[in-house]
Design a protein around this motif. Structure first.
Motif, PDB file in Angstrom:
ATOM      1  N   ASP A 193       0.782  -1.243  -0.144  1.00 14.29           N
ATOM      2  CA  ASP A 193      -0.189   0.028   0.097  1.00 14.29           C
ATOM      3  C   ASP A 193       0.746   1.266  -0.010  1.00 14.29           C
ATOM      4  N   ALA A 194       0.253   2.180  -0.119  1.00 16.05           N
ATOM      5  CA  ALA A 194       1.091   3.686  -0.288  1.00 16.05           C
ATOM      6  C   ALA A 194       1.787   3.954   0.921  1.00 16.05           C
ATOM      7  N   LYS A 195       1.646   3.295   2.269  1.00 15.79           N
ATOM      8  CA  LYS A 195       2.349   3.635   3.350  1.00 15.79           C
ATOM      9  C   LYS A 195       3.315   2.627   3.808  1.00 15.79           C
ATOM     10  N   SER A 196       3.485   1.612   2.587  1.00 17.77           N
ATOM     11  CA  SER A 196       4.352   0.488   3.125  1.00 17.77           C
ATOM     12  C   SER A 196       4.139  -0.239   4.403  1.00 17.77           C
ATOM     13  N   GLN A 197       3.045  -0.516   4.722  1.00 21.15           N
ATOM     14  CA  GLN A 197       2.437  -0.793   6.036  1.00 21.15           C
ATOM     15  C   GLN A 197       2.638  -2.723   6.003  1.00 21.15           C
ATOM     16  N   GLY A 198       2.899  -3.177   7.080  1.00 21.05           N
ATOM     17  CA  GLY A 198       2.915  -4.710   7.145  1.00 21.05           C
ATOM     18  C   GLY A 198       1.533  -5.176   6.779  1.00 21.05           C
ATOM     19  N   ALA A 199       1.328  -6.380   6.408  1.00 17.27           N
ATOM     20  CA  ALA A 199       0.026  -7.014   6.019  1.00 17.27           C
ATOM     21  C   ALA A 199      -0.706  -7.296   7.554  1.00 17.27           C
ATOM     22  N   HIS A 200      -1.812  -7.150   7.233  1.00 18.27           N
ATOM     23  CA  HIS A 200      -2.735  -7.663   8.380  1.00 18.27           C
ATOM     24  C   HIS A 200      -4.148  -8.393   8.027  1.00 18.27           C
ATOM     25  N   LYS A 201      -4.419  -9.601   8.649  1.00 18.71           N
ATOM     26  CA  LYS A 201      -5.637 -10.259   8.332  1.00 18.71           C
ATOM     27  C   LYS A 201      -6.599 -10.007   9.225  1.00 18.71           C
TER      28      LYS A 201
END
Length: 236
Positions: free
Chosen positions: A135-143
């Motif tokens: 995503d645009a903010k280079s955040q880690g995955a979250h499920k």
């Protein structure tokens, strides 16, 4: 306000979530859970009111429901089409707030934006859990643990009900915050929302409540099995 939420409900417009599940948000907030709403558009093409008024109304509804977060995106009203950029904006929200549960509108609805919102959120929930989707903010995955759907318009047969008798007053007050939408102004126009809409929503919740021997309930839909860990005998 905290970033991490237990419940994050998405709506196409400010007031969608309140119509469908304000009582449920209030119920879980009272139990100590963190709750939030994300509106995809400013509802800039609504027949009545304007963006400034609608934002003030949304803030008042958030106050009534004691939300921990109210997030406002700027996707186009009547333009919620399946675009990767839109999906990734929603992914960014999910990854930032890391909700355990996500809610979106039920796809069967007279307003196309509501069904389109459901499809965008469903895509985003899936993509959010894939680490190679950036995503645009280079955040880690979250499920999120699960995705459920609430009703806005219509009277469908839900997959499960949440009892909200003690929260119906808060739901009513949250809806009444949207004066521009639900009260006919002399300078406005008639819409399905200005002709007893709030009363119809409360009557729907009364009908659902009657099905479970209660006063009021809200109906929800799930695409998979509902797992009960400890409330088979009626706990909340």
């Amino acid at each position: 306000m905290t970033d991490q939420l237990d419940i994050l409900a998405f709506g196409a417009h400010p007031d969608d979530v309140e119509i469908g599940m304000a009582g449920t948000l209030a119920k879980y907030k009272e139990q100590g859970y963190k709750t939030g709403i994300c509106d995809l558009t400013y509802a800039e093409r609504s027949s009545n009111g304007n963006v400034e008024i609608r934002q003030k109304e949304a803030s008042e509804a958030a106050r009534v429901l004691e939300l921990d977060a109210r997030i406002q995106l700027s996707l186009p009203d009547r333009g919620l089409f399946m675009k990767e950029a839109y999906i990734l904006e929603i992914v960014s929200v999910i990854r930032k707030y890391k909700p355990r549960l996500v809610f979106a509108p039920y796809c069967e609805d007279r307003h196309p934006d509501h069904g389109n919102c459901a499809r965008l959120v469903e895509e985003a929930v899936f993509s959010s859990g894939i680490k190679r989707v950036e995503d645009a903010k280079s955040q880690g995955a979250h499920k999120p643990e699960n995705l459920y759907f609430y009703q806005i318009n219509g009277l469908h047969k839900p997959d499960f009900l949440i009892e909200i008798s003690s929260q119906i007053e808060k739901k009513t007050k949250a809806l009444e915050a949207y004066t521009s939408q639900f009260e006919r102004d002399p300078s406005g126009v008639d819409t399905p929302l200005t002709n007893g809409y709030v009363e119809a929503v409360i009557s729907r919740e009364r009908a659902y409540g009657k099905q479970i021997g209660s006063m009021y309930a809200e109906g929800f839909f799930a695409k998979g099995p509902i797992v009960l860990n400890h409330d088979l005998l009626g706990g909340i």
